[in-house]
Scaffold this active site. Sequence first.
Site, PDB file in Angstrom:
ATOM      1  NE  ARG A 137       7.003  -0.975   9.464  1.00 53.31           N
ATOM      2  CZ  ARG A 137       5.871  -0.826   8.805  1.00 53.31           C
ATOM      3  NH1 ARG A 137       5.856  -0.225   7.641  1.00 53.31           N
ATOM      4  NH2 ARG A 137       4.755  -1.287   9.308  1.00 53.31           N
ATOM      5  CE  LYS A 141      -2.306  -0.685   3.766  1.00 55.32           C
ATOM      6  NZ  LYS A 141      -1.772  -1.970   4.244  1.00 55.32           N
ATOM      7  NE  ARG A 162       2.165  -5.079  11.004  1.00 56.10           N
ATOM      8  CZ  ARG A 162       3.212  -5.000  10.168  1.00 56.10           C
ATOM      9  NH1 ARG A 162       4.325  -5.614  10.460  1.00 56.10           N
ATOM     10  NH2 ARG A 162       3.114  -4.312   9.073  1.00 56.10           N
TER      11      ARG A 162
HETATM   12  P1  ADP Z   1       0.961  -2.015   7.561  1.00 53.75           P
HETATM   13  O1  ADP Z   1      -0.064  -1.738   6.505  1.00 53.75           O
HETATM   14  O2  ADP Z   1       2.155  -2.755   6.999  1.00 53.75           O
HETATM   15  O3  ADP Z   1       0.395  -2.642   8.791  1.00 53.75           O
HETATM   16  P2  ADP Z   1       1.106   0.794   8.278  1.00 53.75           P
HETATM   17  O4  ADP Z   1       2.304   1.641   8.075  1.00 53.75           O
HETATM   18  O5  ADP Z   1      -0.095   1.130   7.482  1.00 53.75           O
HETATM   19  O6  ADP Z   1       1.627  -0.674   8.018  1.00 53.75           O
HETATM   20  O7  ADP Z   1       0.708   0.803   9.831  1.00 53.75           O
HETATM   21  C1  ADP Z   1       1.636   0.475  10.828  1.00 53.75           C
HETATM   22  C2  ADP Z   1       0.944   0.422  12.194  1.00 53.75           C
HETATM   23  O8  ADP Z   1       0.386   1.720  12.522  1.00 53.75           O
HETATM   24  C3  ADP Z   1      -0.258  -0.528  12.299  1.00 53.75           C
HETATM   25  O9  ADP Z   1       0.118  -1.864  12.545  1.00 53.75           O
HETATM   26  C4  ADP Z   1      -1.024   0.102  13.478  1.00 53.75           C
HETATM   27  O10 ADP Z   1      -0.439  -0.222  14.719  1.00 53.75           O
HETATM   28  C5  ADP Z   1      -0.827   1.596  13.249  1.00 53.75           C
HETATM   29  N1  ADP Z   1      -1.951   2.173  12.460  1.00 53.75           N
HETATM   30  C6  ADP Z   1      -1.856   2.722  11.215  1.00 53.75           C
HETATM   31  N2  ADP Z   1      -3.076   3.137  10.807  1.00 53.75           N
HETATM   32  C7  ADP Z   1      -3.964   2.853  11.795  1.00 53.75           C
HETATM   33  C8  ADP Z   1      -5.364   3.016  11.959  1.00 53.75           C
HETATM   34  N3  ADP Z   1      -6.136   3.566  11.015  1.00 53.75           N
HETATM   35  N4  ADP Z   1      -5.930   2.596  13.119  1.00 53.75           N
HETATM   36  C9  ADP Z   1      -5.186   2.055  14.078  1.00 53.75           C
HETATM   37  N5  ADP Z   1      -3.873   1.833  13.985  1.00 53.75           N
HETATM   38  C10 ADP Z   1      -3.243   2.231  12.859  1.00 53.75           C
END
Ligand code: ADP
Length: 196
Positions: free
Chosen positions: A134, A14, A145
């Site tokens: 990370r 994404k 996750r």
């Molecule tokens: P990925 O899609 O690989 O999980 P992201 O960079 O989108 O990675 O998100 C990393 C972390 O940030 C998530 O695992 C979560 O802990 C937090 N996070 C991101 N967006 C949200 C959201 N909309 N609601 C809750 N937690 C979020």
Amino acid sequence: MTRLLLIGPPGAGKGTQAVRLSVACNVPAISTGDIFRSNVEQGTELGVKAAEFMNAGKYVPDSLTNDLVRSRLNEADVEGGFLLDGYPRTVAQVAELDDILAGTGHSLDVVVLLSADTDEIVGRLLKRAHEQGRADDTEDVIRHRLEVYAEQTTPLIDIYAERGLVVEVDGLGSVDEVTTRITAALDARGIALFAS
Ligand code: ADP
């Protein structure tokens, strides 16, 4: 003037596609994951609180996430459209986003669902762990996750499909191939695209 969401499991690519699509659609990309990570790096109060959840592979609570997105979506640069990457991720966040958009008099144009096979995803995330270090990319945390995604985020696909907004694109293949697939799907829906 496009308002789009990018949804997909962790590791589907994404973030990479969001940057490219924001150029293709000429709208700012807003990634809640990036916003949290930069707060963690800067050691802000939000970052300290968020890190605890992120490092365990959990979602950051809505109480910390919703206000952040609300204030970001009320900034001037998103008046002409936006791409949200990683928000909403829960049914409650869908309701929050509906409320935020109702307040600005706008609605979503399209939801891009980037799909990917689980084995492929775990492989990609472990590789990223080696490359980027990370903290949320260890094998146990990755598995958690993916479970959280399946439980809390996959219900959003039906919600947006009922609204006729979902375009599903296979995230397997080269970065360029996936971008081409997404832009072709957007074009087919009549979404305005800009030459880069
Ligand atoms: P990925 O899609 O690989 O999980 P992201 O960079 O989108 O990675 O998100 C990393 C972390 O940030 C998530 O695992 C979560 O802990 C937090 N996070 C991101 N967006 C949200 C959201 N909309 N609601 C809750 N937690 C979020």
